[in-house]
Design a protein around this motif. Structure first.
Motif, mmCIF file in Angstrom:
data_model
loop_
_atom_site.group_PDB
_atom_site.id
_atom_site.type_symbol
_atom_site.label_atom_id
_atom_site.label_comp_id
_atom_site.label_asym_id
_atom_site.label_seq_id
_atom_site.Cartn_x
_atom_site.Cartn_y
_atom_site.Cartn_z
ATOM 1 N N PRO A 216 0.820 -1.218 0.000
ATOM 2 C CA PRO A 216 0.000 0.000 0.000
ATOM 3 C C PRO A 216 0.855 1.269 0.000
ATOM 4 N N ALA A 217 0.197 2.384 -0.334
ATOM 5 C CA ALA A 217 0.878 3.674 -0.359
ATOM 6 C C ALA A 217 -0.091 4.783 0.040
ATOM 7 N N VAL A 218 0.459 5.815 0.698
ATOM 8 C CA VAL A 218 -0.309 6.994 1.105
ATOM 9 C C VAL A 218 0.431 8.237 0.617
ATOM 10 N N TYR A 219 -0.297 9.167 -0.027
ATOM 11 C CA TYR A 219 0.295 10.390 -0.558
ATOM 12 C C TYR A 219 -0.481 11.586 -0.009
ATOM 13 N N PHE A 220 0.256 12.624 0.419
ATOM 14 C CA PHE A 220 -0.376 13.801 1.008
ATOM 15 C C PHE A 220 0.238 15.055 0.403
ATOM 16 N N THR A 221 -0.602 15.951 -0.083
ATOM 17 C CA THR A 221 -0.159 17.219 -0.667
ATOM 18 C C THR A 221 -0.441 18.353 0.313
ATOM 19 N N PHE A 222 0.539 19.257 0.453
ATOM 20 C CA PHE A 222 0.362 20.401 1.349
ATOM 21 C C PHE A 222 1.105 21.607 0.778
ATOM 22 N N LEU A 223 0.783 22.779 1.281
ATOM 23 C CA LEU A 223 1.385 24.037 0.796
ATOM 24 C C LEU A 223 1.303 24.114 -0.729
ATOM 25 N N ARG A 231 5.300 4.576 1.566
ATOM 26 C CA ARG A 231 4.986 3.373 0.796
ATOM 27 C C ARG A 231 5.648 2.160 1.447
ATOM 28 N N TRP A 232 4.956 1.053 1.396
ATOM 29 C CA TRP A 232 5.482 -0.209 1.931
ATOM 30 C C TRP A 232 5.253 -1.296 0.895
ATOM 31 N N ALA A 233 6.194 -2.238 0.776
ATOM 32 C CA ALA A 233 6.037 -3.334 -0.176
ATOM 33 C C ALA A 233 6.648 -4.604 0.407
ATOM 34 N N LYS A 234 5.959 -5.720 0.190
ATOM 35 C CA LYS A 234 6.431 -7.030 0.623
ATOM 36 C C LYS A 234 6.899 -7.815 -0.590
ATOM 37 N N GLU A 235 8.041 -8.493 -0.446
ATOM 38 C CA GLU A 235 8.644 -9.189 -1.572
ATOM 39 C C GLU A 235 8.158 -10.634 -1.679
#
Length: 257
Positions: A216-223, A231-235
């Motif tokens: 999964p991944a989380v993205y946040f925009t500011f200013l 981001r995290w990933a399992k192999e």
């Protein structure tokens, strides 16, 4: 850009030996500032730019009852890049990354902060905005590794595919998935010959590595233009490489000179 990368693995797969190497623990932490510059110059219709990245690494390795740790500056990466804006929904980038062995290395150590060889990586990246809320990005890289002169060892060429897809939940928050696929396409060589022996055992595949990862991944925009992401990933599907989990955090702050 400021990156933090964390990688941890307790498995090492050598497929030619029929499975996992025991007593393995690998941990790598990196803080990587990267300065990007985009000029007003046009080349082949795109804007010419470049970037330089300098990691600071802490490497910890335990293997076969032995352990080692090293903390210092890592290898420097520099790259020229061309970016094309192909309409409001599509961006294309092309670059050649050059990794210079500026970190610390000693052939007798388990843990090092340098690969001790140059790597040349042509890459192409594409970002597509399907609509105002959906973003898809891919990056294709091909690595040409040079010889490690301390060991006369040359790792094989590597194809690397990164991907991400995200959906904007709010004006400032996006959620998505990300990951990568890596496939070594040529054999490892030592003393000018294909590597056929590792850990005292015969191997037949040239120690070609492979891995697929997703998470999964989380993205946040500011200013308005600044951006933070985690981001995290399992192999999975690993051959001739460590198998573990990767965590990235990234902060991007644009500014004009």
């Amino acid at each position: 850009n400021l990156y933090y990368n964390h990688y941890e693995a307790t498995k090492l797969d050598i497929s030619s030996l029929g499975g996992k190497v025991p007593q393995v623990k690998i941990r790598s932490d990196a803080i990587i500032p990267r300065l990007d510059y985009l000029s007003p110059l046009r080349v082949f219709g795109g804007r010419l730019g470049g970037y330089i990245a300098q990691p600071y690494l802490k490497q910890q390795v335990a293997l076969f009852g032995m352990s080692d740790q090293r903390e210092s500056m890592g290898d420097t990466t520099i790259a020229p890049i061309i970016l094309w804006d192909l309409g409001k929904n599509l961006t294309l980038g092309a670059a050649v990354e050059i990794t210079v062995p500026t970190g610390e290395y000693h052939a007798s150590r388990l843990a090092n902060t340098s690969n001790n060889f140059y790597t040349y990586k042509p890459l192409v990246s594409v970002t597509w905005l399907h609509d105002e809320r959906t973003e898809l990005s891919i990056k294709n890289t091909y690595s040409f590794n040079q010889e490690n002169h301390a060991t006369d060892y040359r790792s094989g060429q590597i194809f690397h595919f990164d991907y991400s897809a995200s959906y904007k939940v709010t004006d400032n928050l996006s959620l998505g998935i990300n990951g990568y696929y890596l496939k070594q396409t040529t054999d490892d060589n030592q003393y000018g010959r294909t590597v056929t022996n590792i850990y005292g055992e015969d191997v037949s595949d040239g120690v070609r590595g492979q891995v697929f990862a997703i998470g999964p991944a989380v993205y946040f925009t500011f200013l308005k233009y600044a951006r933070a992401e985690v981001r995290w990933a399992k192999e999975f599907d690993v051959e001739n490489r460590p198998q573990g989990d990767m965590l990235w955090a990234k902060l991007t702050i644009p500014f004009a000179l």
